[in-house]
Write a protein that holds these residues in place. Structure first.
Motif, mmCIF file in Angstrom:
data_model
loop_
_atom_site.group_PDB
_atom_site.id
_atom_site.type_symbol
_atom_site.label_atom_id
_atom_site.label_comp_id
_atom_site.label_asym_id
_atom_site.label_seq_id
_atom_site.Cartn_x
_atom_site.Cartn_y
_atom_site.Cartn_z
ATOM 1 N N ALA A 197 0.821 -1.216 0.000
ATOM 2 C CA ALA A 197 0.000 0.000 0.000
ATOM 3 C C ALA A 197 0.854 1.265 0.000
ATOM 4 C CB ALA A 197 -0.930 0.001 1.215
ATOM 5 N N ASP A 198 2.073 1.164 0.527
ATOM 6 C CA ASP A 198 2.971 2.327 0.587
ATOM 7 C C ASP A 198 3.647 2.623 -0.750
ATOM 8 O OD1 ASP A 198 2.566 2.475 3.380
ATOM 9 O OD2 ASP A 198 4.211 1.064 3.753
ATOM 10 N N LEU A 199 3.697 1.625 -1.639
ATOM 11 C CA LEU A 199 4.574 1.723 -2.800
ATOM 12 C C LEU A 199 4.243 2.854 -3.775
ATOM 13 C CD1 LEU A 199 5.356 -2.004 -3.631
ATOM 14 C CD2 LEU A 199 6.786 -0.331 -2.466
ATOM 15 N N PRO A 200 2.974 3.084 -4.139
ATOM 16 C CA PRO A 200 2.732 4.162 -5.105
ATOM 17 C C PRO A 200 3.273 5.517 -4.647
ATOM 18 C CG PRO A 200 0.801 2.765 -4.928
ATOM 19 C CD PRO A 200 1.736 2.335 -3.833
ATOM 20 N N ALA A 201 3.041 5.875 -3.389
ATOM 21 C CA ALA A 201 3.546 7.148 -2.876
ATOM 22 C C ALA A 201 5.066 7.133 -2.786
ATOM 23 C CB ALA A 201 2.940 7.449 -1.508
ATOM 24 N N TYR A 202 5.618 6.011 -2.369
ATOM 25 C CA TYR A 202 7.071 5.878 -2.227
ATOM 26 C C TYR A 202 7.760 6.040 -3.585
ATOM 27 C CZ TYR A 202 11.562 3.772 -0.893
ATOM 28 O OH TYR A 202 12.892 3.521 -0.671
ATOM 29 N N VAL A 203 7.242 5.353 -4.590
ATOM 30 C CA VAL A 203 7.825 5.435 -5.925
ATOM 31 C C VAL A 203 7.645 6.838 -6.500
ATOM 32 C CG1 VAL A 203 7.665 4.571 -8.292
ATOM 33 C CG2 VAL A 203 7.585 2.973 -6.376
ATOM 34 N N GLY A 204 6.489 7.447 -6.251
ATOM 35 C CA GLY A 204 6.253 8.812 -6.717
ATOM 36 C C GLY A 204 7.268 9.788 -6.155
ATOM 37 N N GLN A 205 7.571 9.651 -4.863
ATOM 38 C CA GLN A 205 8.582 10.515 -4.252
ATOM 39 C C GLN A 205 9.967 10.247 -4.844
ATOM 40 O OE1 GLN A 205 7.659 11.554 0.195
ATOM 41 N NE2 GLN A 205 7.111 9.405 -0.105
ATOM 42 N N ALA A 206 10.234 8.982 -5.143
ATOM 43 C CA ALA A 206 11.523 8.649 -5.758
ATOM 44 C C ALA A 206 11.675 9.335 -7.113
ATOM 45 C CB ALA A 206 11.649 7.131 -5.900
ATOM 46 N N MET A 207 10.603 9.327 -7.898
ATOM 47 C CA MET A 207 10.666 9.954 -9.223
ATOM 48 C C MET A 207 10.930 11.456 -9.118
ATOM 49 S SD MET A 207 10.374 7.551 -11.392
ATOM 50 C CE MET A 207 10.001 5.797 -11.212
ATOM 51 N N THR A 208 10.308 12.085 -8.153
ATOM 52 C CA THR A 208 10.515 13.521 -7.956
ATOM 53 C C THR A 208 11.950 13.815 -7.532
ATOM 54 O OG1 THR A 208 8.189 13.837 -7.355
ATOM 55 C CG2 THR A 208 9.736 15.549 -6.679
ATOM 56 N N LEU A 209 12.445 13.055 -6.562
ATOM 57 C CA LEU A 209 13.806 13.263 -6.071
ATOM 58 C C LEU A 209 14.852 12.988 -7.150
ATOM 59 C CD1 LEU A 209 13.601 11.625 -2.522
ATOM 60 C CD2 LEU A 209 13.962 14.038 -3.014
ATOM 61 N N ALA A 210 14.563 12.001 -8.011
ATOM 62 C CA ALA A 210 15.543 11.576 -9.011
ATOM 63 C C ALA A 210 15.908 12.680 -9.986
ATOM 64 C CB ALA A 210 15.010 10.370 -9.775
ATOM 65 N N GLN A 211 15.071 13.681 -10.114
ATOM 66 C CA GLN A 211 15.381 14.785 -11.022
ATOM 67 C C GLN A 211 16.698 15.471 -10.642
ATOM 68 O OE1 GLN A 211 11.947 17.390 -11.372
ATOM 69 N NE2 GLN A 211 10.564 15.638 -11.278
ATOM 70 N N THR A 212 17.100 15.315 -9.375
ATOM 71 C CA THR A 212 18.369 15.885 -8.903
ATOM 72 C C THR A 212 19.550 15.342 -9.702
ATOM 73 O OG1 THR A 212 17.458 16.056 -6.666
ATOM 74 C CG2 THR A 212 19.856 16.144 -6.865
ATOM 75 N N PHE A 213 19.450 14.094 -10.164
ATOM 76 C CA PHE A 213 20.561 13.467 -10.875
ATOM 77 C C PHE A 213 20.617 13.836 -12.358
ATOM 78 C CE2 PHE A 213 20.037 10.009 -7.522
ATOM 79 C CZ PHE A 213 21.104 10.454 -6.765
ATOM 80 N N ALA A 214 19.569 14.446 -12.870
ATOM 81 C CA ALA A 214 19.559 14.819 -14.289
ATOM 82 C C ALA A 214 20.601 15.909 -14.539
ATOM 83 C CB ALA A 214 18.172 15.301 -14.694
ATOM 84 N N GLY A 215 21.487 15.671 -15.478
ATOM 85 C CA GLY A 215 22.458 16.685 -15.845
ATOM 86 C C GLY A 215 23.687 16.774 -14.976
ATOM 87 N N ASP A 216 23.785 15.968 -13.911
ATOM 88 C CA ASP A 216 25.004 16.026 -13.100
ATOM 89 C C ASP A 216 26.009 14.996 -13.620
ATOM 90 O OD1 ASP A 216 24.244 13.553 -12.169
ATOM 91 O OD2 ASP A 216 23.986 14.156 -10.077
ATOM 92 N N GLY A 217 27.085 14.770 -12.903
ATOM 93 C CA GLY A 217 28.137 13.886 -13.386
ATOM 94 C C GLY A 217 28.003 12.441 -12.974
ATOM 95 N N THR A 218 26.834 12.069 -12.487
ATOM 96 C CA THR A 218 26.603 10.693 -12.051
ATOM 97 C C THR A 218 26.747 9.719 -13.222
ATOM 98 O OG1 THR A 218 25.097 11.417 -10.301
ATOM 99 C CG2 THR A 218 24.849 9.154 -11.063
ATOM 100 N N ASN A 219 27.444 8.603 -12.980
ATOM 101 C CA ASN A 219 27.603 7.574 -14.017
ATOM 102 C C ASN A 219 26.407 6.632 -14.086
ATOM 103 O OD1 ASN A 219 30.913 7.429 -12.825
ATOM 104 N ND2 ASN A 219 30.339 8.310 -14.792
ATOM 105 N N VAL A 220 25.853 6.284 -12.930
ATOM 106 C CA VAL A 220 24.740 5.340 -12.873
ATOM 107 C C VAL A 220 23.888 5.670 -11.653
ATOM 108 C CG1 VAL A 220 26.019 3.607 -11.524
ATOM 109 C CG2 VAL A 220 24.097 2.877 -12.952
#
Length: 229
Positions: A48-71
């Motif tokens: 029951a927690d997963l939809p909200a949890y995954v949604g928050q992950a998608m929002t946070l993940a934008q931080t990695f767009a355009g930085d020097g992260t390899n993976v």
């Protein structure tokens, strides 16, 4: 030959205090890790927690767009396996679209590492409830991996999970291992296993994997240079 250092973008539950340091200990020296912590409640994750949890992950993940992260690594074992392999793969694909980076999940790394070694029957140590353990066994079964022995701490809160020590894990692993098991797997990226795995492998004379070790192994495979054609 010196191995290349990696720049890892790691996503873990907010309570996780183990994965960043242990992941770096498995990876080539000089690797770095930028960690994003996904908010969650005091109890362990449920479907029951997963939809909200995954949604928050998608929002946070934008931080990695355009930085020097390899993976980018989606480092919550349970959040990956509870919805099954297809949904786990879909989450990785969505994160890749958000970040523009290669993405791997700890759940998929778990089965990839075991399959790579030809493992079909494991002894499994987890911190999870009976319900979550059944979800994990179903996930493994879809990769043709049988759980011959299951031993669980049965933690019900993040505090109970965080209190589990390497010594307790090693003791439980020793009691769970059987002669007919091809390997041992210790699930959950919060459990501290880096210091006990080499010792257990010597004792068992068989592979011992953890969620974090499998993730590091999969990250290196994803980032190793591909041969020219």
């Amino acid at each position: 030959m010196t191995q290349a250092a990696y720049r890892i973008g790691l996503m873990v539950p907010a309570n996780n205090t183990t994965m960043e340091s242990e992941l770096l200990a498995w990876l080539p020296q000089g690797s770095t890790c930028s960690t994003l912590r996904i908010p969650r409640g005091k109890g362990l994750l449920t479907p029951a927690d997963l939809p909200a949890y995954v949604g928050q992950a998608m929002t946070l993940a934008q931080t990695f767009a355009g930085d020097g992260t390899n993976v980018v690594i989606y480092g919550c074992t349970a959040a990956g396996f509870m919805s099954g392999p297809a949904r786990d793969a879909a989450i990785a694909a969505e994160l890749a679209q958000v970040t523009g980076k290669p993405v791997l999940t700890t759940a998929s790394a778990m089965t990839a590492a075991l399959k790579h070694q030809g493992v079909h029957n494991i002894a499994l140590v987890t911190p999870y409830s009976d319900y979550i353990n059944r979800q994990l066994q179903a996930f493994l079964a879809q990769a043709d991996i049988k759980v011959g022995v299951l031993s669980t701490f049965g933690a019900s809160t993040v505090e109970e999970l965080a209190a589990i020590t390497p010594e307790q894990i090693a003791e439980r692993a020793r009691k769970a291992m059987r002669a007919d098991c091809d390997a041992m797997f210790i699930a959950c990226s919060q459990l501290p296993t880096r210091m006990i795995i080499p010792m257990l492998e010597k004792e068992f004379k068989r592979p011992v994997w953890s969620s974090i070790r499998a993730t590091a192994w999969q990250a290196e495979r994803a980032l190793e240079p591909q041969p020219a054609h």
